[in-house]
Write a protein that holds these residues in place. Structure first.
Motif, PDB file in Angstrom:
ATOM      1  N   UNK A   1     -33.424  33.446  11.123  1.00 63.38           N
ATOM      2  CA  UNK A   1     -34.234  33.484   9.915  1.00 63.38           C
ATOM      3  C   UNK A   1     -34.660  32.109   9.425  1.00 63.38           C
ATOM      4  N   UNK A   2     -34.460  31.086  10.265  1.00 60.82           N
ATOM      5  CA  UNK A   2     -34.896  29.734   9.869  1.00 60.82           C
ATOM      6  C   UNK A   2     -36.339  29.505  10.274  1.00 60.82           C
ATOM      7  N   UNK A   3     -37.075  28.806   9.429  1.00 60.73           N
ATOM      8  CA  UNK A   3     -38.488  28.542   9.678  1.00 60.73           C
ATOM      9  C   UNK A   3     -38.608  27.437  10.724  1.00 60.73           C
ATOM     10  N   UNK A   4     -39.483  27.647  11.707  1.00 58.00           N
ATOM     11  CA  UNK A   4     -39.530  26.745  12.868  1.00 58.00           C
ATOM     12  C   UNK A   4     -40.586  25.654  12.757  1.00 58.00           C
ATOM     13  N   UNK A   5     -41.314  25.580  11.662  1.00 55.37           N
ATOM     14  CA  UNK A   5     -42.356  24.558  11.518  1.00 55.37           C
ATOM     15  C   UNK A   5     -41.693  23.173  11.482  1.00 55.37           C
ATOM     16  N   UNK A   6     -42.050  22.284  12.436  1.00 54.50           N
ATOM     17  CA  UNK A   6     -41.387  20.971  12.454  1.00 54.50           C
ATOM     18  C   UNK A   6     -41.562  20.239  11.118  1.00 54.50           C
ATOM     19  N   UNK A   7     -40.483  19.675  10.610  1.00 57.62           N
ATOM     20  CA  UNK A   7     -40.533  18.908   9.368  1.00 57.62           C
ATOM     21  C   UNK A   7     -40.402  19.746   8.104  1.00 57.62           C
ATOM     22  N   UNK A   8     -40.418  21.079   8.262  1.00 55.84           N
ATOM     23  CA  UNK A   8     -40.437  21.949   7.077  1.00 55.84           C
ATOM     24  C   UNK A   8     -39.238  21.700   6.159  1.00 55.84           C
ATOM     25  N   UNK A   9     -38.068  21.453   6.786  1.00 53.94           N
ATOM     26  CA  UNK A   9     -36.851  21.312   5.963  1.00 53.94           C
ATOM     27  C   UNK A   9     -36.526  19.857   5.612  1.00 53.94           C
ATOM     28  N   UNK A  10     -37.392  18.916   6.026  1.00 55.49           N
ATOM     29  CA  UNK A  10     -37.045  17.498   5.886  1.00 55.49           C
ATOM     30  C   UNK A  10     -36.627  17.100   4.473  1.00 55.49           C
ATOM     31  N   UNK A  11     -37.306  17.641   3.453  1.00 55.11           N
ATOM     32  CA  UNK A  11     -37.000  17.215   2.083  1.00 55.11           C
ATOM     33  C   UNK A  11     -36.082  18.192   1.345  1.00 55.11           C
ATOM     34  N   UNK A  12     -35.627  19.211   2.054  1.00 51.71           N
ATOM     35  CA  UNK A  12     -34.797  20.218   1.383  1.00 51.71           C
ATOM     36  C   UNK A  12     -33.385  19.669   1.215  1.00 51.71           C
ATOM     37  N   UNK A  13     -32.954  19.567  -0.023  1.00 52.45           N
ATOM     38  CA  UNK A  13     -31.615  19.033  -0.266  1.00 52.45           C
ATOM     39  C   UNK A  13     -30.550  20.078   0.039  1.00 52.45           C
ATOM     40  N   UNK A  14     -29.418  19.596   0.548  1.00 57.41           N
ATOM     41  CA  UNK A  14     -28.279  20.478   0.763  1.00 57.41           C
ATOM     42  C   UNK A  14     -27.770  20.894  -0.617  1.00 57.41           C
ATOM     43  N   UNK A  15     -27.477  22.169  -0.799  1.00 56.70           N
ATOM     44  CA  UNK A  15     -26.943  22.617  -2.090  1.00 56.70           C
ATOM     45  C   UNK A  15     -25.535  22.061  -2.254  1.00 56.70           C
ATOM     46  N   UNK A  16     -25.255  21.526  -3.429  1.00 56.59           N
ATOM     47  CA  UNK A  16     -23.914  20.974  -3.636  1.00 56.59           C
ATOM     48  C   UNK A  16     -22.897  22.113  -3.733  1.00 56.59           C
ATOM     49  N   UNK A  17     -21.642  21.829  -3.372  1.00 58.13           N
ATOM     50  CA  UNK A  17     -20.607  22.865  -3.501  1.00 58.13           C
ATOM     51  C   UNK A  17     -20.535  23.393  -4.935  1.00 58.13           C
ATOM     52  N   UNK A  18     -20.738  22.512  -5.917  1.00 60.12           N
ATOM     53  CA  UNK A  18     -20.653  22.965  -7.316  1.00 60.12           C
ATOM     54  C   UNK A  18     -21.775  23.955  -7.631  1.00 60.12           C
TER      55      UNK A  18
END
Ligand code: BES
Ligand code: ZN
Length: 453
Positions: free
Chosen positions: A240-257
């Motif tokens: 279910x991950x989007x395959x467009x190169x670079x699509x996730x580059x700016x997506x921040x990891x959600x913090x545990x909190x």
């Protein structure tokens, strides 16, 4: 009489006025509704004048006009609140699935059914009725009010940014109040602290120069519908991950909190499956459904067409195939950059026998609103007292591009104070507004404006 008593005593009229507003089929995206858009704007301006706004006018844009109003409070230290809502609605199709006609509002039990009842005419009018209740009982509102009611929200707010940029001085305020969203349930209010951005594109795939006989050419000509289907199928991987190169580059990891906070929100998977009318969920396995639908970026095909779609059979190998694709983005992603990435990606994956054109229809930036402002405190207290429960803080999967626009152009934050419910059937047949929420919404805005003052 205080404002709450006034609002209570005037409930039948407040309902009747909402029904009047709902009878105007102000569908912004369909050109044949152009006159209805003007009717709705006029109705709204007249409504604002009737409740006492000294200034209310229809201001033109290159598209549907903005209804602007202003009421300055004489108390010198009073803050200014910018009210935002939209008077346009989504198309009512498919009409045959409505139990009652979409533009003939009907009350069934506690619910008012009509297109726009919840999104957004009911919520917009709740704001106005709160101002009316306050000013009718105190002579003027407790804060200065400015209204920005747009007519293009449901079609991408194409001309809103230019309007706000050109009208900064009349829109200047300390905070914006946006009532165009929902709360978790009728007894559990919630305040949205993040909305997603959006990039919307249309894809056109061209194969042979004209339609061909599928018996004479099929098997040796790459069918553009197949080519489009193959490309679309590859836009997600098996996880279910989007395959467009670079699509996730700016997506921040959600913090545990933050993940822990989202995990604490009340969520009933079975009720959610039932509400969606599905038997099992889909998508990135390492994220919860709440995370997938609010805090992760997504891509959905909104429509696909081509070839012969009328009744009966036609053996055609079509020349063209089309799709509409939207991507919901997290606030850090740049919608214009995502637009370029998907255009480049389609060029890169286009099979040799077809050509692909990708056109952007619209885009809007997501936003995060800070939770530590006095206005948020006022909103939380207003919700708690009106609904009898402390609001929870949630992320919203839908898009309200105006939030980022107001931040960028006016430097102000928005309070996302919605009164809809998750089962209001937004954008779908049988849209409804839970009437107790309309009236509690009015009370909540009365409290919010009073506390802010
Ligand atoms: N009111 C909705 C957005 C919404 C729905 C927020 C439910 C919170 C809860 C708004 O009118 C809407 O649908 N916006 C469009 C914007 C798009 C066309 C840019 C959307 O999100 O699809
Ligand atoms: Zn809306």
């Amino acid at each position: 009489m205080d404002a709450f008593a006034f609002a209570r005593a005037n409930r039948p009229r407040f309902l009747g006025e909402l029904e009047e507003f709902l009878r105007i089929p102000s569908v912004s995206t369909q050109p044949e509704h152009q006159p209805d858009m003007l009717d709705a704007a006029n109705w709204l301006r007249d409504q604002l004048l009737a409740v006492g706004f000294p200034r209310a006018e229809i201001l033109p844009t290159a598209g549907h006009p903005i209804v602007f109003a202003e009421w300055s409070c004489r108390r010198p230290a009073a803050p200014t609140v910018l009210l935002y809502g939209h008077y346009d609605v989504q198309p009512a199709d498919p009409l045959e699935l409505w139990r009652t006609p979409p533009f003939e509002p009907v009350v069934v039990g506690d619910d008012l059914y009509a297109r726009g009842a919840s999104d957004d005419k009911g919520q917009l009018l709740a704001q106005i009725k709160a101002v009316e209740s306050l000013s009718a009982t105190a002579g003027e509102p407790p804060v200065s009010i400015r209204c920005l009611f747009e007519g293009e929200e449901e079609s991408g707010s194409e001309h809103l940014d230019d309007f706000v940029t050109a009208n900064r001085s009349i829109l200047q305020a300390d905070v914006a109040l946006i009532s165009d969203s929902s709360i978790l349930s009728k007894d559990q209010p919630s305040i949205i602290y993040a909305v997603r951005g959006i990039t919307y594109v249309e894809v056109e795939v061209t194969g042979p120069a004209g339609d061909l006989h599928s018996g004479r050419y099929g098997g040796a000509v790459h069918n553009p519908i197949h080519a489009l289907a193959e490309m679309i199928a590859g836009l997600h991987d098996s996880q279910g991950r989007i395959t467009i190169p670079g699509f996730y580059d700016r997506v921040q990891v959600l913090t545990p909190a933050e993940r822990a906070g989202l995990a604490r929100l009340p969520f009933d998977r079975h009720a959610w499956l039932r509400e969606a009318g599905i038997t099992t969920d889909w998508g990135e396995p390492e994220y919860s459904i709440v995370e997938r639908t609010t805090a992760r970026p997504t891509l959905d095909v909104n429509g696909i067409w081509g070839g012969y779609t009328q009744p009966g059979a036609k053996t055609v190998l079509p020349s063209k195939a089309f799709a509409k694709i939207s991507m919901r983005l997290v606030p850090q992603q740049d919608p214009a950059e995502i637009s370029r990435l998907i255009q480049d990606h389609f060029q890169a994956i286009a099979p040799p026998a077809v050509t692909v054109q990708v056109r952007e229809l619209h885009h809007g930036q997501g936003a995060i609103v800070p939770l530590d402002s006095p206005a948020i405190q006022a909103a939380a207290r207003a919700y708690a007292e009106s609904f009898g429960a402390e609001p929870l803080f949630v992320r919203e999967g839908g898009s309200l591009p105006v939030v980022a626009t107001l931040r960028r152009e006016l430097g102000i934050d928005s309070i996302l104070m919605g009164f809809g419910l998750p089962d209001d059937n937004l954008h779908a047949p049988n849209e409804k507004l839970h009437l107790p929420n309309y009236f509690r919404g009015i009370d909540t805005v009365i409290r919010f404006l009073s506390y802010l003052a």
